[in-house]
Scaffold this motif. Sequence first.
Motif, PDB file in Angstrom:
ATOM      1  N   ILE A  94       0.811  -1.210   0.000  1.00 58.63           N
ATOM      2  CA  ILE A  94       0.000   0.000   0.000  1.00 58.63           C
ATOM      3  C   ILE A  94       0.848   1.266   0.000  1.00 58.63           C
ATOM      4  CG2 ILE A  94      -1.954  -1.119   1.131  1.00 58.63           C
ATOM      5  CD1 ILE A  94      -1.170   0.370   3.720  1.00 58.63           C
ATOM      6  N   ALA A  95       2.176   1.117   0.220  1.00 55.20           N
ATOM      7  CA  ALA A  95       3.056   2.288   0.231  1.00 55.20           C
ATOM      8  C   ALA A  95       4.395   1.942  -0.425  1.00 55.20           C
ATOM      9  CB  ALA A  95       3.260   2.765   1.667  1.00 55.20           C
ATOM     10  N   PRO A  96       4.389   1.719  -1.736  1.00 55.79           N
ATOM     11  CA  PRO A  96       5.639   1.360  -2.411  1.00 55.79           C
ATOM     12  C   PRO A  96       6.578   2.539  -2.659  1.00 55.79           C
ATOM     13  CG  PRO A  96       3.857   1.484  -3.998  1.00 55.79           C
ATOM     14  CD  PRO A  96       3.234   1.682  -2.652  1.00 55.79           C
ATOM     15  N   GLY A 142      -5.335   6.488  19.693  1.00 58.61           N
ATOM     16  CA  GLY A 142      -5.178   6.138  21.095  1.00 58.61           C
ATOM     17  C   GLY A 142      -4.160   7.014  21.798  1.00 58.61           C
ATOM     18  N   LEU A 143      -3.071   7.335  21.112  1.00 57.57           N
ATOM     19  CA  LEU A 143      -2.056   8.217  21.693  1.00 57.57           C
ATOM     20  C   LEU A 143      -2.619   9.594  21.997  1.00 57.57           C
ATOM     21  CD1 LEU A 143       1.052   7.282  19.511  1.00 57.57           C
ATOM     22  CD2 LEU A 143       0.802   6.893  21.960  1.00 57.57           C
ATOM     23  N   THR A 144      -3.445  10.115  21.106  1.00 59.04           N
ATOM     24  CA  THR A 144      -4.006  11.456  21.333  1.00 59.04           C
ATOM     25  C   THR A 144      -4.955  11.476  22.523  1.00 59.04           C
ATOM     26  OG1 THR A 144      -5.924  11.183  19.840  1.00 59.04           O
ATOM     27  CG2 THR A 144      -3.859  11.952  18.861  1.00 59.04           C
ATOM     28  N   LYS A 145      -5.525  10.324  22.858  1.00 55.47           N
ATOM     29  CA  LYS A 145      -6.453  10.255  23.989  1.00 55.47           C
ATOM     30  C   LYS A 145      -5.743  10.091  25.333  1.00 55.47           C
ATOM     31  CE  LYS A 145     -10.320   8.265  21.349  1.00 55.47           C
ATOM     32  NZ  LYS A 145     -11.276   9.375  21.583  1.00 55.47           N
ATOM     33  N   GLN A 146      -4.541   9.474  25.319  1.00 56.57           N
ATOM     34  CA  GLN A 146      -3.900   9.159  26.594  1.00 56.57           C
ATOM     35  C   GLN A 146      -2.721  10.072  26.925  1.00 56.57           C
ATOM     36  OE1 GLN A 146      -2.709   5.005  25.993  1.00 56.57           O
ATOM     37  NE2 GLN A 146      -0.563   5.614  25.968  1.00 56.57           N
ATOM     38  N   GLY A 147      -2.401  10.992  26.045  1.00 54.90           N
ATOM     39  CA  GLY A 147      -1.303  11.915  26.298  1.00 54.90           C
ATOM     40  C   GLY A 147      -1.426  13.131  25.404  1.00 54.90           C
ATOM     41  N   GLN A 148      -0.370  13.935  25.362  1.00 55.30           N
ATOM     42  CA  GLN A 148      -0.368  15.173  24.579  1.00 55.30           C
ATOM     43  C   GLN A 148       0.634  15.054  23.438  1.00 55.30           C
ATOM     44  OE1 GLN A 148       0.980  18.626  26.704  1.00 55.30           O
ATOM     45  NE2 GLN A 148       0.475  20.044  25.057  1.00 55.30           N
ATOM     46  N   VAL A 149       0.146  15.107  22.226  1.00 55.53           N
ATOM     47  CA  VAL A 149       1.029  15.080  21.057  1.00 55.53           C
ATOM     48  C   VAL A 149       1.546  16.499  20.826  1.00 55.53           C
ATOM     49  CG1 VAL A 149       1.209  14.630  18.585  1.00 55.53           C
ATOM     50  CG2 VAL A 149      -0.196  13.128  20.031  1.00 55.53           C
ATOM     51  N   VAL A 150       2.876  16.658  20.883  1.00 56.65           N
ATOM     52  CA  VAL A 150       3.471  17.996  20.794  1.00 56.65           C
ATOM     53  C   VAL A 150       4.281  18.199  19.529  1.00 56.65           C
ATOM     54  CG1 VAL A 150       3.489  18.297  23.293  1.00 56.65           C
ATOM     55  CG2 VAL A 150       5.491  17.292  22.156  1.00 56.65           C
ATOM     56  N   GLY A 151       4.499  17.136  18.772  1.00 56.42           N
ATOM     57  CA  GLY A 151       5.242  17.270  17.525  1.00 56.42           C
ATOM     58  C   GLY A 151       5.049  16.048  16.651  1.00 56.42           C
ATOM     59  N   ILE A 152       5.104  16.250  15.334  1.00 51.26           N
ATOM     60  CA  ILE A 152       4.875  15.176  14.367  1.00 51.26           C
ATOM     61  C   ILE A 152       5.826  15.358  13.193  1.00 51.26           C
ATOM     62  CG2 ILE A 152       3.211  14.160  12.739  1.00 51.26           C
ATOM     63  CD1 ILE A 152       0.975  15.428  14.547  1.00 51.26           C
ATOM     64  N   ASP A 153       6.404  14.266  12.737  1.00 51.01           N
ATOM     65  CA  ASP A 153       7.021  14.289  11.410  1.00 51.01           C
ATOM     66  C   ASP A 153       6.647  13.021  10.668  1.00 51.01           C
ATOM     67  OD1 ASP A 153       9.221  12.216  11.550  1.00 51.01           O
ATOM     68  OD2 ASP A 153      10.113  13.586  12.997  1.00 51.01           O
ATOM     69  N   LEU A 154       6.586  13.129   9.361  1.00 52.44           N
ATOM     70  CA  LEU A 154       6.338  11.986   8.481  1.00 52.44           C
ATOM     71  C   LEU A 154       7.388  12.034   7.386  1.00 52.44           C
ATOM     72  CD1 LEU A 154       3.074  10.432   7.253  1.00 52.44           C
ATOM     73  CD2 LEU A 154       4.879  10.930   5.606  1.00 52.44           C
ATOM     74  N   VAL A 155       8.086  10.905   7.201  1.00 54.17           N
ATOM     75  CA  VAL A 155       9.272  10.932   6.352  1.00 54.17           C
ATOM     76  C   VAL A 155       9.302   9.782   5.339  1.00 54.17           C
ATOM     77  CG1 VAL A 155      10.607  12.036   8.179  1.00 54.17           C
ATOM     78  CG2 VAL A 155      10.601   9.542   8.019  1.00 54.17           C
ATOM     79  N   GLU A 156      10.274   9.900   4.429  1.00 51.37           N
ATOM     80  CA  GLU A 156      10.653   8.837   3.485  1.00 51.37           C
ATOM     81  C   GLU A 156       9.640   8.575   2.379  1.00 51.37           C
ATOM     82  OE1 GLU A 156      13.616   7.660   3.293  1.00 51.37           O
ATOM     83  OE2 GLU A 156      14.544   7.823   5.284  1.00 51.37           O
ATOM     84  N   VAL A 157       8.720   9.508   2.126  1.00 52.30           N
ATOM     85  CA  VAL A 157       7.876   9.388   0.935  1.00 52.30           C
ATOM     86  C   VAL A 157       8.701   9.825  -0.270  1.00 52.30           C
ATOM     87  CG1 VAL A 157       5.839  10.242  -0.289  1.00 52.30           C
ATOM     88  CG2 VAL A 157       5.712   9.761   2.163  1.00 52.30           C
ATOM     89  N   THR A 170       1.205   5.277  -8.990  1.00 54.44           N
ATOM     90  CA  THR A 170      -0.220   5.410  -8.654  1.00 54.44           C
ATOM     91  C   THR A 170      -0.484   6.569  -7.684  1.00 54.44           C
ATOM     92  OG1 THR A 170      -0.181   3.999  -6.676  1.00 54.44           O
ATOM     93  CG2 THR A 170      -0.392   2.895  -8.817  1.00 54.44           C
ATOM     94  N   GLU A 171       0.568   7.095  -7.064  1.00 55.57           N
ATOM     95  CA  GLU A 171       0.486   8.163  -6.059  1.00 55.57           C
ATOM     96  C   GLU A 171      -0.187   7.706  -4.763  1.00 55.57           C
ATOM     97  OE1 GLU A 171      -1.157  11.723  -7.778  1.00 55.57           O
ATOM     98  OE2 GLU A 171       0.273  11.723  -9.434  1.00 55.57           O
ATOM     99  N   SER A 172      -0.370   6.398  -4.618  1.00 58.69           N
ATOM    100  CA  SER A 172      -1.033   5.875  -3.422  1.00 58.69           C
ATOM    101  C   SER A 172      -0.241   6.177  -2.152  1.00 58.69           C
ATOM    102  CB  SER A 172      -1.225   4.361  -3.556  1.00 58.69           C
ATOM    103  OG  SER A 172      -1.781   3.807  -2.391  1.00 58.69           O
ATOM    104  N   THR A 173       1.088   6.138  -2.241  1.00 53.96           N
ATOM    105  CA  THR A 173       1.910   6.355  -1.046  1.00 53.96           C
ATOM    106  C   THR A 173       1.719   7.751  -0.491  1.00 53.96           C
ATOM    107  OG1 THR A 173       3.553   4.830  -1.968  1.00 53.96           O
ATOM    108  CG2 THR A 173       4.241   6.196  -0.104  1.00 53.96           C
TER     109      THR A 173
END
Length: 322
Positions: A252-254, A275-290, A297-300
């Motif tokens: 699903i993510a080639p 679940g993480l957002t419910k049990q704590g505080q998310v203070v930063g996010i990164d998404l990498v390697e696309v 297909t642009e699916s990734t």
Amino acid sequence: MADHGYEKGRLNLPFVGISTFGKAPYVADWDAIDADVAVLGAPFDFGTQFRPGARFGPRGVREASTLFSFGHAGAYDHEDDATYLADVRMVDIGDADIIHTKTDESHAGIALGVEKILASGALPVVIGGDHSINIPCIEAFKEDCAKNGPIHVVQFDAHLDFVDERKGVTAGHGNPMRRAIEKPYVSGMTQLGIRNVSSTAKEGYEDARARGSDILSVRQIRKLGVEAVLDRIPKGARYYITIDIDGFCPSIAPGTGTPSHGGFLYYEVLELLQGLTKQGQVVGIDLVEVAPAYDSTESTQILAAQILLNLIGFVCHERRQK
């Protein structure tokens, strides 16, 4: 002149307009960020050890995000009976400046962007780039953590990324989790999805666990179940979430530089994130390697945009609930 209905506002279809993330307003002045969420691109892929191309990740994920940005009433989820994103003030601050062949200078530009977002009070969401961009992202939290307390890093990935040094390289995409755990303001680490043929030797796993990391493969997570996995992650903590797209199954993510079969499917990650957002505080996010070039297909990149928009919606919803 014909009436085209402009007095009622534009339809603003996904393929129309400039591709900021989620069609959010673009803010060029990093000292004028006024938002709940600020998105920064980090188009750096000089840390790769195999296939390059993640420098085009921010551009690809932004374009894909327009698919989910048609309409102006947020996103209603019938399963949760909640509308997400409707009242979230999100901006896109563009990309950090990248200087080809210069890792330190490029990483410094990424850190500056995250520091500016944190100083504004917004949630930083960084789109890479290879996983080495996590190094400046975590470094940027030094002052924030001095004021607000430590962070617990939650990683979704196929690879441990815990190499200390290899032939003098300490800031490539195999090093970020080792660099993170060395920070005095990183209280611990949960590494999810790590599996089979890996870039880290046995000693790396032993070192990671000795330094406070909990490591689970996809098969172990499926056996435990979502709630049991969440129970292993400190509750009430400040979470920094880093998502390597190769944590997902390449079926699903080639579109990534180092695909590894046996990865997560969409809802497995989505439920853990919620679940993480419910049990704590998310203070930063990164998404990498696309790396869009490897997926015609642009699916990734669509998967990446969908995960990020859902996660942003969950974070902001929980903040308002609390």
